[in-house]
Design a protein around this motif. Structure first.
Motif, PDB file in Angstrom:
ATOM      1  N   ARG A  48     -25.222 -13.413  67.825  1.00  0.00           N
ATOM      2  CA  ARG A  48     -26.075 -12.106  67.460  1.00  0.00           C
ATOM      3  C   ARG A  48     -25.571 -11.229  67.847  1.00  0.00           C
ATOM      4  O   ARG A  48     -25.668 -10.018  67.735  1.00  0.00           O
ATOM      5  N   ALA A  51     -22.475 -10.229  65.911  1.00  0.00           N
ATOM      6  CA  ALA A  51     -22.509  -9.249  64.715  1.00  0.00           C
ATOM      7  C   ALA A  51     -23.168  -8.288  65.387  1.00  0.00           C
ATOM      8  O   ALA A  51     -23.186  -6.884  63.823  1.00  0.00           O
ATOM      9  N   LEU A  53     -26.044  -7.311  66.523  1.00  0.00           N
ATOM     10  CA  LEU A  53     -28.093  -7.581  66.050  1.00  0.00           C
ATOM     11  C   LEU A  53     -28.632  -7.361  67.786  1.00  0.00           C
ATOM     12  O   LEU A  53     -29.719  -7.193  68.020  1.00  0.00           O
ATOM     13  N   PRO A  73     -23.864  -3.446  63.125  1.00  0.00           N
ATOM     14  CA  PRO A  73     -23.224  -3.849  62.777  1.00  0.00           C
ATOM     15  C   PRO A  73     -22.535  -3.955  61.357  1.00  0.00           C
ATOM     16  O   PRO A  73     -21.129  -4.917  60.412  1.00  0.00           O
ATOM     17  N   ALA A  74     -22.984  -3.131  61.019  1.00  0.00           N
ATOM     18  CA  ALA A  74     -22.058  -2.922  59.313  1.00  0.00           C
ATOM     19  C   ALA A  74     -20.806  -2.230  59.229  1.00  0.00           C
ATOM     20  O   ALA A  74     -20.157  -2.603  58.505  1.00  0.00           O
ATOM     21  N   ILE A  78     -17.997  -8.272  59.869  1.00  0.00           N
ATOM     22  CA  ILE A  78     -18.796  -8.991  59.667  1.00  0.00           C
ATOM     23  C   ILE A  78     -19.135  -9.630  58.094  1.00  0.00           C
ATOM     24  O   ILE A  78     -20.434  -8.793  57.753  1.00  0.00           O
ATOM     25  N   MET A  80     -22.762 -12.669  57.614  1.00  0.00           N
ATOM     26  CA  MET A  80     -23.538 -13.438  58.602  1.00  0.00           C
ATOM     27  C   MET A  80     -24.779 -13.866  57.820  1.00  0.00           C
ATOM     28  O   MET A  80     -25.079 -14.083  56.637  1.00  0.00           O
ATOM     29  N   PHE A  82     -27.832 -16.838  57.942  1.00  0.00           N
ATOM     30  CA  PHE A  82     -29.069 -16.939  58.764  1.00  0.00           C
ATOM     31  C   PHE A  82     -29.036 -18.607  58.546  1.00  0.00           C
ATOM     32  O   PHE A  82     -29.219 -18.943  57.570  1.00  0.00           O
ATOM     33  N   TYR A  99     -25.909  -6.624  46.829  1.00  0.00           N
ATOM     34  CA  TYR A  99     -26.350  -5.330  47.895  1.00  0.00           C
ATOM     35  C   TYR A  99     -25.094  -5.259  48.772  1.00  0.00           C
ATOM     36  O   TYR A  99     -25.319  -3.868  48.865  1.00  0.00           O
ATOM     37  N   GLY A 100     -24.707  -5.539  49.319  1.00  0.00           N
ATOM     38  CA  GLY A 100     -23.575  -5.252  50.592  1.00  0.00           C
ATOM     39  C   GLY A 100     -22.828  -4.766  49.507  1.00  0.00           C
ATOM     40  O   GLY A 100     -22.227  -3.402  50.161  1.00  0.00           O
ATOM     41  N   ASN A 103     -24.202  -0.376  49.134  1.00  0.00           N
ATOM     42  CA  ASN A 103     -23.776  -0.293  50.016  1.00  0.00           C
ATOM     43  C   ASN A 103     -23.056   0.389  50.149  1.00  0.00           C
ATOM     44  O   ASN A 103     -23.089   1.555  50.799  1.00  0.00           O
ATOM     45  N   ARG A 104     -22.093  -0.111  50.241  1.00  0.00           N
ATOM     46  CA  ARG A 104     -20.192   0.122  50.427  1.00  0.00           C
ATOM     47  C   ARG A 104     -19.379   1.377  49.610  1.00  0.00           C
ATOM     48  O   ARG A 104     -19.220   1.993  49.800  1.00  0.00           O
ATOM     49  N   ARG A 151     -17.470 -10.078  50.428  1.00  0.00           N
ATOM     50  CA  ARG A 151     -17.761  -8.257  50.779  1.00  0.00           C
ATOM     51  C   ARG A 151     -16.050  -8.852  51.523  1.00  0.00           C
ATOM     52  O   ARG A 151     -15.450  -7.784  52.251  1.00  0.00           O
TER      53      ARG A 151
ATOM     54  N   ALA B 190     -29.166  -5.048  57.514  1.00  0.00           N
ATOM     55  CA  ALA B 190     -28.077  -3.892  58.723  1.00  0.00           C
ATOM     56  C   ALA B 190     -27.131  -4.368  58.712  1.00  0.00           C
ATOM     57  O   ALA B 190     -26.000  -3.456  58.170  1.00  0.00           O
ATOM     58  N   ASP B 192     -25.510  -5.893  55.722  1.00  0.00           N
ATOM     59  CA  ASP B 192     -25.123  -5.670  54.872  1.00  0.00           C
ATOM     60  C   ASP B 192     -24.877  -3.887  54.153  1.00  0.00           C
ATOM     61  O   ASP B 192     -24.139  -3.759  53.355  1.00  0.00           O
TER      62      ASP B 192
END
Lengths: 280, 292
Positions: A48, A51, A53, A73-74, A78, A80, A82, A99-100, A103-104, A151, B190, B192
């Motif tokens: 973490r 990452a 976190l 983290p973004a 990286i 992750m 879970f 989603y990722g 967001n980018r 990603r 976060a 993402d």
């Protein structure tokens, strides 16, 4: 090329608990590193911290020679996976994976292409419109991996990804994860408490105990030449026999009646190698 | 779990207190109202005359009644929306507090324990045009506050007083809802690349939707039926009819206007609305959206 460097990385919680004193680790590009150890040894904490976190209390983390300690983290590039998969329950499989990218700010058509490529690779094409609750455990696991893969991150982080699967599926997914990682060549940091998983997956293992790296090496290194009694006892099933003995001038004295001669020089108070033939 | 009783009398005996309360305080008055709705009675209750559906006809041709329906809708949705937004904001903030968490939460829950009439009086004093601290402060800021004369201001006052009491209840549910959102989802978002704001609107808020819907129904029911005390203590339905909600109108027409038949007809209409809302509540809330 070195990809990830942990330099004297340590973690102290605000309440004063010293979870990880100091860990040094250099990971080469494309390497599969497994962090293994008993519960509470700090392996998840370390992951973490990589990452982003958890904050890093001391030392430095570098990815592609860039300092990461203060990065969100973004911003670390990286991905992750879970333990509980952490799929967004209100989104379809497609949206989970997209989603990722959304967001980018990736254009819609590129996202669609990317997601369908990865879905095809993981055999998820038929499931893209489903919600996570309509999937089996193994399928959820794949979606979680797909979400990480779309990603194209620099580093994959896995936090005990197989521990919620049944035994048979776990073995199957283990093979699949290894194959995918080889194919993609992405540097991977993988946390598990299961030593079989650790030994079969890893290029190199990090055995952690109470926040300390007991030994870092290839599975065979660890198996044949454990550096500490902890590693010796932790690796191998059934586990290695450990016998208390005294080191004397004559050799290793197991009891009054039995003394084993030394094969060659002895180091410190502990001797690891002895001639097998002496048993006969 | 099923429990089998050896004889029939014991379960009835155990149910008796609740059944008595329901019978005396609900069934009997409800039956009386239903009967009353078809009669016209003189102000002293000495004589009455069967008038059939006339009370209902009067009601549905009375523009004041429609005015009251509109007032109730404006009032109820204001209370629900303002109360829920503020409660959500407070819950999000209280969820982030690390030190003294319990103290904040306790303070935020307190208003729920205040009786409606007391809450009304409290806000009535604070907003009293001649001596209320808030009214005086508003005056110094250039707002001419007098809820005895201005219908809109009276509405704002009853909305504030009613909302204040309900925020605690909403807060509790939102806080519990927030705490039920798995941490790993937020962390995944976060990683993402979602900003905290985006994380809230795309992950947390959708996951709160069952809670939000439940609270919407509960708040509307509260604003419809349980705010009599607050309104009576602050504006008494005035000025004019500007804060006369349906429930307040039942009381006002029946006990102030002494039109018992008309008041009873309104009660019957309200009973139908309560029944409808209860059905909605059970229908949707019993099968709350389940995420696994």
């Amino acid at each position: 090329m070195t990809d990830v460097i942990l330099e004297k990385v340590g973690k102290t919680y605000p309440n004063g608990y010293h979870a990880i004193p100091s860990v040094d680790l250099t990971i080469e590009e494309g390497e599969f590193i497994v962090l293994v150890g008993p519960s509470g040894c700090g392996k998840s904490t370390l992951l973490r911290m990589v990452a982003g976190l958890e904050s890093i209390s001391t030392g430095e983390l570098r990815i592609r020679s860039e300092r990461m300690n203060e990065k969100e983290p973004a911003e670390r590039d990286i991905a992750m996976v879970f333990q509980n998969y952490a799929l967004y329950p209100h989104m379809s499989v497609y949206d989970n994976m997209a989603y990722g990218l959304k967001n980018r700010g990736m254009p819609k058509d590129q996202i669609a292409e990317k997601v369908s490529d990865v879905a095809a690779m993981l055999g998820l094409t038929e499931l893209l419109q489903r919600k996570p609750r309509q999937l089996s455990g193994g399928q959820r696991q794949r979606v979680a991996m797909g979400r990480a893969m779309v990603r194209d991150p620099k580093v994959f982080l896995f936090d005990e990804p197989l521990s919620n699967l049944d035994a048979k599926l776990r073995v199957q997914m283990r093979v699949e994860i290894r194959q995918l990682q080889r194919k993609l060549g992405t540097t991977t940091l993988y946390v598990t408490h299961d030593q079989v998983e650790a030994m079969t997956l890893a290029d190199r293992l990090v055995v952690l105990n109470k926040g300390k790296a007991e030994q870092i090496g290839t599975p065979m290194d660890l198996y044949n030449k454990p550096a500490t009694p902890f590693v010796a006892a932790f690796i191998g099933s059934p586990s290695m026999n450990l016998i208390d003995a005294n080191l004397t001038e004559q050799g290793i004295k197991l009891s009054e009646a039995l003394t084993l001669p030394l094969s060659h020089q002895h180091r410190g108070g502990i001797v690891w190698e002895f001639v097998q033939s002496t048993w006969k | 779990m099923t429990v089998t009783f050896p004889q029939k009398s014991l379960p009835w005996l155990l149910l008796l207190p609740q059944l008595l309360i329901t019978a005396i305080f609900f069934l009997w008055p409800a039956e009386q109202a239903l009967e009353q709705a078809f009669y016209q009675e003189d102000a002293f209750g000495l004589s009455r005359e069967f008038v059939g559906l006339e009370n209902f006809l009067d009601l549905f041709t009375d523009p004041l009644y429609y005015q009251s329906i509109l007032t109730t809708l404006v009032f109820s949705f204001s209370v629900a929306i303002v109360g829920m937004s503020l409660a959500l904001l407070l819950a999000v903030m209280a969820d982030r507090v690390i030190r003294g968490k319990l103290a904040y939460q306790t303070l935020l829950i307190w208003p729920y324990a205040v009786a409606p009439a007391l809450a009304g009086v409290l806000w009535w004093i604070l907003f009293d045009p001649s001596m209320g601290p808030i009214a005086l402060w508003l005056k110094s800021a250039g707002v001419d506050w007098n809820h005895y004369l201005d219908g809109n201001q009276a509405m704002i006052l009853v909305v504030i007083a009613s909302t204040w009491k309900q925020i605690s209840y909403n807060f509790l549910f939102f806080l519990a809802g927030l705490q039920a959102v798995p941490r790993s989802l937020i962390e995944a978002a976060a990683i993402d690349g979602a900003s905290p704001f985006k994380r809230f609107w795309t992950i947390v808020f959708p996951l709160l939707s069952p809670t939000t819907f439940f609270l919407l129904v509960v708040n509307l029911v509260y604003a419809f039926f349980e705010t009599f005390g607050v309104i009576d203590a602050t504006t008494k339905g005035g000025p004019g009819q500007s804060t006369t909600t349906l429930v307040y109108k039942v009381f006002d027409d029946g006990f102030v206007g002494l039109d018992l038949g008309g008041s009873a007809a309104q009660s019957v209409v309200l009973m139908a609305i309560v029944g409808l809302m209860t059905v909605i509540q059970f229908r949707f809330i019993e099968r709350k959206v389940q995420y696994s």
